[in-house]
Write an enzyme that holds these catalytic residues in place. Structure first.
Site, PDB file in Angstrom:
ATOM      1  N   LYS A   1     -27.524 -31.124 -18.342  1.00 33.44           N
ATOM      2  CA  LYS A   1     -27.099 -31.572 -19.677  1.00 33.44           C
ATOM      3  C   LYS A   1     -25.611 -31.253 -19.810  1.00 33.44           C
ATOM      4  O   LYS A   1     -25.214 -30.118 -20.016  1.00 33.44           O
ATOM      5  CB  LYS A   1     -27.892 -30.818 -20.755  1.00 33.44           C
ATOM      6  CG  LYS A   1     -28.101 -31.555 -22.030  1.00 33.44           C
ATOM      7  CD  LYS A   1     -26.975 -31.719 -23.004  1.00 33.44           C
ATOM      8  CE  LYS A   1     -26.326 -30.580 -23.692  1.00 33.44           C
ATOM      9  NZ  LYS A   1     -24.994 -30.997 -24.250  1.00 33.44           N
TER      10      LYS A   1
ATOM     11  N   GLU B   1     -23.623 -17.643 -17.899  1.00 29.89           N
ATOM     12  CA  GLU B   1     -22.207 -17.437 -17.553  1.00 29.89           C
ATOM     13  C   GLU B   1     -21.442 -17.709 -18.844  1.00 29.89           C
ATOM     14  O   GLU B   1     -21.354 -18.858 -19.267  1.00 29.89           O
ATOM     15  CB  GLU B   1     -21.735 -18.462 -16.502  1.00 29.89           C
ATOM     16  CG  GLU B   1     -22.641 -18.620 -15.307  1.00 29.89           C
ATOM     17  CD  GLU B   1     -22.432 -17.535 -14.291  1.00 29.89           C
ATOM     18  OE1 GLU B   1     -21.441 -16.803 -14.400  1.00 29.89           O
ATOM     19  OE2 GLU B   1     -23.278 -17.417 -13.403  1.00 29.89           O
TER      20      GLU B   1
ATOM     21  N   CYS C   1     -12.733 -19.850 -18.759  1.00 24.79           N
ATOM     22  CA  CYS C   1     -13.478 -18.643 -19.142  1.00 24.79           C
ATOM     23  C   CYS C   1     -12.788 -17.380 -18.647  1.00 24.79           C
ATOM     24  O   CYS C   1     -12.787 -16.360 -19.313  1.00 24.79           O
ATOM     25  CB  CYS C   1     -14.889 -18.722 -18.605  1.00 24.79           C
ATOM     26  SG  CYS C   1     -14.956 -19.097 -16.853  1.00 24.79           S
TER      27      CYS C   1
ATOM     28  N   GLU D   1     -12.384 -14.489 -28.003  1.00 19.73           N
ATOM     29  CA  GLU D   1     -11.937 -15.515 -27.055  1.00 19.73           C
ATOM     30  C   GLU D   1     -11.264 -16.647 -27.834  1.00 19.73           C
ATOM     31  O   GLU D   1     -11.908 -17.309 -28.643  1.00 19.73           O
ATOM     32  CB  GLU D   1     -13.160 -16.041 -26.292  1.00 19.73           C
ATOM     33  CG  GLU D   1     -12.793 -16.889 -25.113  1.00 19.73           C
ATOM     34  CD  GLU D   1     -14.030 -17.381 -24.361  1.00 19.73           C
ATOM     35  OE1 GLU D   1     -15.063 -17.659 -24.998  1.00 19.73           O
ATOM     36  OE2 GLU D   1     -13.943 -17.484 -23.132  1.00 19.73           O
TER      37      GLU D   1
END
Ligand code: NAD
Length: 494
Positions: A189, A265, A300, A397
């Site tokens: 997906k 992750e 990331c 983040e």
């Protein structure tokens, strides 16, 4: 001399495949629903992408299960499986320009990056795991002489993969490569704003000879298609890359359905620790610049915090300014561009909301820092000094080209600050002292530590973190273990 490629015109001419890919064929969503896929570059609707819901997810999982059960991939001679994966990888390279354009137009990345990084790396991951297929052995345990005890690795079944928009094809390949190498089927997906490259890659899989149903792609909304995949009772494992907020939901879906395996992750807030015995601050500045501004900070593992020991900050900042003089920021379709705009307006607004915090607690802009509005998604490379280690800017983040500088008295304080967030994906240390490099690398809590470099990556080593960065590990031969289960077989010999 041949005329330079007009990538923008070629992007406008693209006719991307935008249907769901199930059992080797492109099909409409059962509901007939679509969603608009918008090009960040010019706000244009690139495609109306079929929007999968639970019914389509069920069709995709069923087709994966059927081929898994009939063994046409799982039981195939390893040599033949390897040949298919290698062919698939070669086809990706043959179609490099088309795939690179699809990736660029969907995500806003510079075309130079998708041509030189995203497509070749995706192809390498597929061929690397293909190569591994006929080089992997199982084990025989030291059983008594009257028995044979074998430990074999068995594929899990149908894998669900839910992936983000920042490296759509590459991150998908980190799941697809090891999952298929171990004989599983997979349903991917993609993220809402970046389905096109993975949909194209699916067609190439069939051309390479992968049996229909082994690889399925179901574009759709997260809460609908992603949730249905993570809740499906016939999905044996869900491999997720994305934000911690959605990672939490994925764990919940697994717990509330069949307790499928979950690999997460998640995000990062990676630190680059620069000590005053660093022997090459210019090299450090260049790696720091690339580490945060590459992909406009939407990575990331982006090195979003520099933690600088007393005495070297001004020199480091001067090198960073110099680095930016030759760092090309601008139009994504110019092959020389090294940083372009962000992926979407909502991502830009999120970055703006962090820029709004500057100055509230003594933070100071060294360069950049301007917010953009309207259709302009390009935030300039930014450096903010005097950031407090515990502030929101230093803890959350941002996922944009925003570098934060935090002061440290000495190496001990620098390590404490580096370890002082809930994320633990990656970190680096810049020092000329080898013994210090080793001891401090051990003390850094991060899935990857670099010394006197940043962002050295390849499929040969794992990526993943601790804490809020998740606990899964993609890439390397270790990933093969995560897409299989150990099975013990005892055979009496008397
Ligand atoms: P996101 O979590 O919003 O979305 C990721 C995927 O999850 C998308 O496909 C989305 O459609 C899907 N999703 C959303 N809601 C869902 C739900 N309720 N159920 C199931 N699926 C759902 O993340 P994003 O904004 O696409 O990506 C950015 C995040 O990904 C950042 O936090 C970044 O650090 C992280 N990331 C991590 C790694 C890594 O390897 N650790 C790599 C790249 C990105």
């Amino acid at each position: 001399m041949t005329a330079p490629t007009n990538w923008h015109q070629r992007a406008l001419d693209l006719k991307p495949e935008s249907k769901i890919f199930i059992n080797g064929k492109y099909v409409d969503a059962a509901s007939g629903k679509t969603f608009e896929d918008i090009a960040p570059h010019d706000d244009r609707v690139i495609a109306h992408v079929a929007s999968a819901d639970a019914e389509d997810i069920d069709r995709a999982v069923k087709s994966g299960k059927k081929v898994f059960d009939d063994g046409s991939w799982r039981e195939m001679n390893p040599r033949d499986k390897k040949a298919i994966m290698l062919r698939w990888s070669a086809l990706m390279l043959e179609k490099k320009e088309e795939l690179a354009l699809l990736e660029a137009v969907d995500t806003g990345k510079p075309i130079g990056d998708t041509l030189s990084v995203d497509v070749p790396n995706t192809a390498r991951v597929i061929s690397w795991y293909g190569e591994a297929i006929d080089k992997r052995y199982d084990e025989v345990a030291p059983a008594p002489r009257n028995a044979l005890a074998m430990i074999t690795r068995e594929p899990l079944g149908v894998i669900g993969a839910v992936v983000p928009w920042n490296y759509p094809m590459m991150i998908a390949s980190w799941k697809i490569g090891p999952a298929l190498a171990m004989g599983n089927s997979i349903v991917v997906k993609p993220a809402e704003n970046s389905s096109l490259s993975t949909l194209k890659v699916a067609e190439l899989a069939i051309e390479a000879g992968l049996p229909a149903g082994v690889f399925n792609v179901v574009p759709g909304l997260g809460a609908e298609a992603g949730q249905a995949l993570a809740r499906h009772m016939d999905v044996a494992k869900i491999a997720f890359t994305g934000s911690p907020a959605v990672g939490r939901k994925i764990l919940q879906y697994a717990a509330e359905s069949n307790m499928k395996q979950v690999a997460l992750e998640l995000g990062g807030k990676s630190a680059q620790v620069v000590l005053n015995d660093c022997t090459d601050l210019e090299a450090a500045a260049s790696a720091i610049g690339w580490g945060i501004y590459y992909n406009a900070g939407q990575t990331c593992s982006a090195g979003s915090r520099i933690i600088v020991e007393k005495g070297i900050k001004e020199e480091l900042f001067a090198h960073l300014r110099k680095f930016l003089e030759s760092f090309a920021v601008g139009n994504q379709f110019d092959p020389a561009t090294q940083m372009a705009g962000l992926v979407s307006k909502s991502q830009r607004d999120r970055v703006n909301s962090y820029l709004d915090l500057i100055g509230h607690d003594g933070e100071k802009i060294i360069f950049g820092g301007e917010k953009t509005r309207g259709a302009d998604l390009l935030i300039a490379p930014t450096l903010i000094d005097n950031v407090k280690a515990t502030s929101r800017l230093a803890q959350e983040e941002i996922f944009g080209p925003v570098l934060l500088s935090i002061d440290a008295r000495d190496a001990d304080e620098a390590i404490a600050i580096a370890n002082g967030t809930d994320y633990s994906l990656a970190a680096s240390i810049w020092t000329g002292n080898v013994a210090k490099a080793h001891t401090l690398a051990r003390r850094l809590r991060a899935g990857t530590v670099w010394v006197n470099t940043f962002d050295m990556v390849d499929v040969i080593t794992p990526i993943g973190g601790f804490g809020l960065s998740g606990s899964g590990r993609d890439k390397s031969l270790h990933a093969l273990d995560t897409y299989s289960a150990l099975k013990t077989t005892w055979i009496a010999l008397n």
